[in-house]
Design an enzyme around this catalytic site. Structure first.
Site, mmCIF file in Angstrom:
data_model
loop_
_atom_site.group_PDB
_atom_site.id
_atom_site.type_symbol
_atom_site.label_atom_id
_atom_site.label_comp_id
_atom_site.label_asym_id
_atom_site.label_seq_id
_atom_site.Cartn_x
_atom_site.Cartn_y
_atom_site.Cartn_z
ATOM 1 N N TYR A 41 0.847 -1.194 0.000
ATOM 2 C CA TYR A 41 0.000 0.000 0.000
ATOM 3 C C TYR A 41 0.882 1.243 0.000
ATOM 4 O O TYR A 41 1.852 1.331 0.752
ATOM 5 C CB TYR A 41 -0.888 0.005 1.255
ATOM 6 C CG TYR A 41 -1.635 1.302 1.446
ATOM 7 C CD1 TYR A 41 -2.907 1.451 0.916
ATOM 8 C CD2 TYR A 41 -1.059 2.379 2.113
ATOM 9 C CE1 TYR A 41 -3.601 2.651 1.049
ATOM 10 C CE2 TYR A 41 -1.735 3.588 2.254
ATOM 11 C CZ TYR A 41 -3.005 3.706 1.716
ATOM 12 O OH TYR A 41 -3.677 4.900 1.842
ATOM 13 N N GLU A 92 -3.724 7.314 -3.807
ATOM 14 C CA GLU A 92 -3.500 5.991 -3.241
ATOM 15 C C GLU A 92 -3.175 4.985 -4.332
ATOM 16 O O GLU A 92 -3.768 5.024 -5.405
ATOM 17 C CB GLU A 92 -4.804 5.542 -2.562
ATOM 18 C CG GLU A 92 -4.637 5.039 -1.157
ATOM 19 C CD GLU A 92 -6.000 4.740 -0.541
ATOM 20 O OE1 GLU A 92 -6.228 5.215 0.582
ATOM 21 O OE2 GLU A 92 -6.822 4.051 -1.163
#
Ligand code: GDP
Ligand code: MN
Length: 381
Positions: free
Chosen positions: A101, A189
């Site tokens: 991530y 993101e």
């Protein structure tokens, strides 16, 4: 403003980031022809403005063109968390070894962009954040100095041991920071950032939210707005120049001024009610705005009462009252409406409200309690 994955990936590509190739389709035939031109297994991915599409069945692997046909058929028109899928991204499927991530948000506490990375990426990142926050590494970036290469490398080294992977990831993190900065994003993101068996690091998902207040100078991004994918009430509010945020309660609130709107919602909560929205009709008094506000609020099926709280300074109470009368005539509301108008032209406003048998309450406490009582009454009766 939110943009779709495929649009965020366009920005990623412009910044030189590695993203699997793909194209957007709005019907099955196009999906199939895109898959044919890719000529390899693909992912069929719902394009909606919510996370967790994978878990909701909106991200599927298609081995061949037949499978693309099946999944495109299923996913187009699918409902994901209240949003209908109208577009799908057909993108080259990749083989995944690890999922990490990488995200950047504007952190109001440090007043800096904060980069977050975790080796435990993928669809369960929310659980990681909740249960094992130590697996998420954070770095606040000085907005004037920007992100330095050594900082990007340090973050990347939290994700991988292999130096070849670290180098690729460091470059991607720097490029992601550039995208964040150059688009005036409030959030970007990559989840997941993946590695392939042949040692490549790729961004296979992309998310980007832009600060609405910067859209005037980010024209290319402003043009990415997809009205089809947004909450219709919020679209109408924006076009009517109202600040509106939909909430889950049953008491519709129409207030002038953001501070007063917040205080009114606080008071609703304090007395045991649940506001259905935040709505600031702004400083100027325009009966049409009141009408639009009322239309938006009454279109919410959860509404059991409407609370109008106006403090007349620049806003003239008589204009607001005229708007309320207009709304009664045009919208014929079936839910009870309570009003408190005080300040500029209050006396005229009271007279106008008599036309629709409304009386302005004497205090804010009383009008809030009344709105709650009426909302509860309706639930019982
Ligand atoms: P999200 O559920 O909305 O976050 O959608 P993602 O694009 O992140 O996809 C969800 C999950 O599907 C990912 O975490 C991957 O595990 C899987 N996935 C997505 N694309 C691919 C792909 O190209 N190949 C493989 N093997 N899995 C993928
Ligand atoms: Mn994802």
């Amino acid at each position: 403003m939110k943009i779709h994955e495929y649009q965020a990936k366009e920005l990623f590509l412009q910044a030189g980031m590695p993203v699997p190739s793909g194209e957007i389709a709005t019907n099955v035939a196009d999906a199939v022809s895109i898959a044919e031109s890719i000529g390899r297994p693909v992912m069929v991915k719902a394009q909606v403005h919510v996370g967790g599409r994978g878990k909701a069945g909106g991200v599927k692997y298609a081995e061949n063109v037949e499978a693309v046909r099946v999944w495109a058929q299923k996913i187009l028109g699918m409902d994901i968390k209240g949003l209908t899928v109208k577009k799908i991204l057909i993108t080259e499927a990749v083989e995944i070894v690890t999922e990490c991530y990488v995200g950047i948000i504007l952190d109001r506490v440090t007043k800096c962009p904060v980069i977050m990375v975790s080796a435990a990426g993928g669809i369960d990142i929310e659980e990681v954040a909740a249960n094992t926050p130590e697996k998420i590494h954070k770095l606040a970036v000085d907005p004037i100095l920007g992100l330095k290469d050594y900082q990007a490398r340090e973050l990347a080294s939290k994700l991988y041991k292999d130096i070849k992977l670290v180098r690729q990831a460091a470059k991607i993190i720097s490029q992601l920071y550039d995208v964040y900065w150059m688009s005036d994003a409030s959030l970007v993101e990559i989840n997941p950032l993946i590695t392939t068996p042949d040692g490549k690091v790729l961004a296979i998902d992309a998310k980007l939210n832009v600060d609405d207040n910067a859209l005037y100078r980010r024209k290319a991004i402003a043009e990415m707005r997809d009205l089809d994918a947004e909450n219709p009430a919020e679209v109408e509010a924006r076009e009517g120049d109202l600040s509106f945020v939909k909430l889950d309660g049953n008491i519709g609130c129409i207030v002038n001024g953001a501070g007063l709107a917040m205080a009114t919602m606080d008071l609703v909560k304090y007395y045991g009610g649940e506001p259905a929205n935040f709505l600031d009709i702004g400083g100027s008094s325009n009966p049409q705005k009141v009408l639009t506000a009322m239309r938006i609020i009454l279109s919410d099926p959860n509404i059991r009462s409407v609370l109008i709280n106006i403090f007349g300074g620049i806003t003239r109470c008589d204009d607001v009252a005229t708007g309320i009368v207009l709304a009664y005539e045009e919208l014929k509301p079936e839910v009870p409406i309570v009003v408190r108008l005080t300040g500029t032209n209050e006396a005229q406003a009271r007279k106008i409200l008599k036309q629709v048998n409304l009386k302005s309450a004497d205090t804010l406490d009383n009008v809030v309690k009344e709105a709650i009582r009426l909302a509860k009454l309706d639930e019982i009766g």
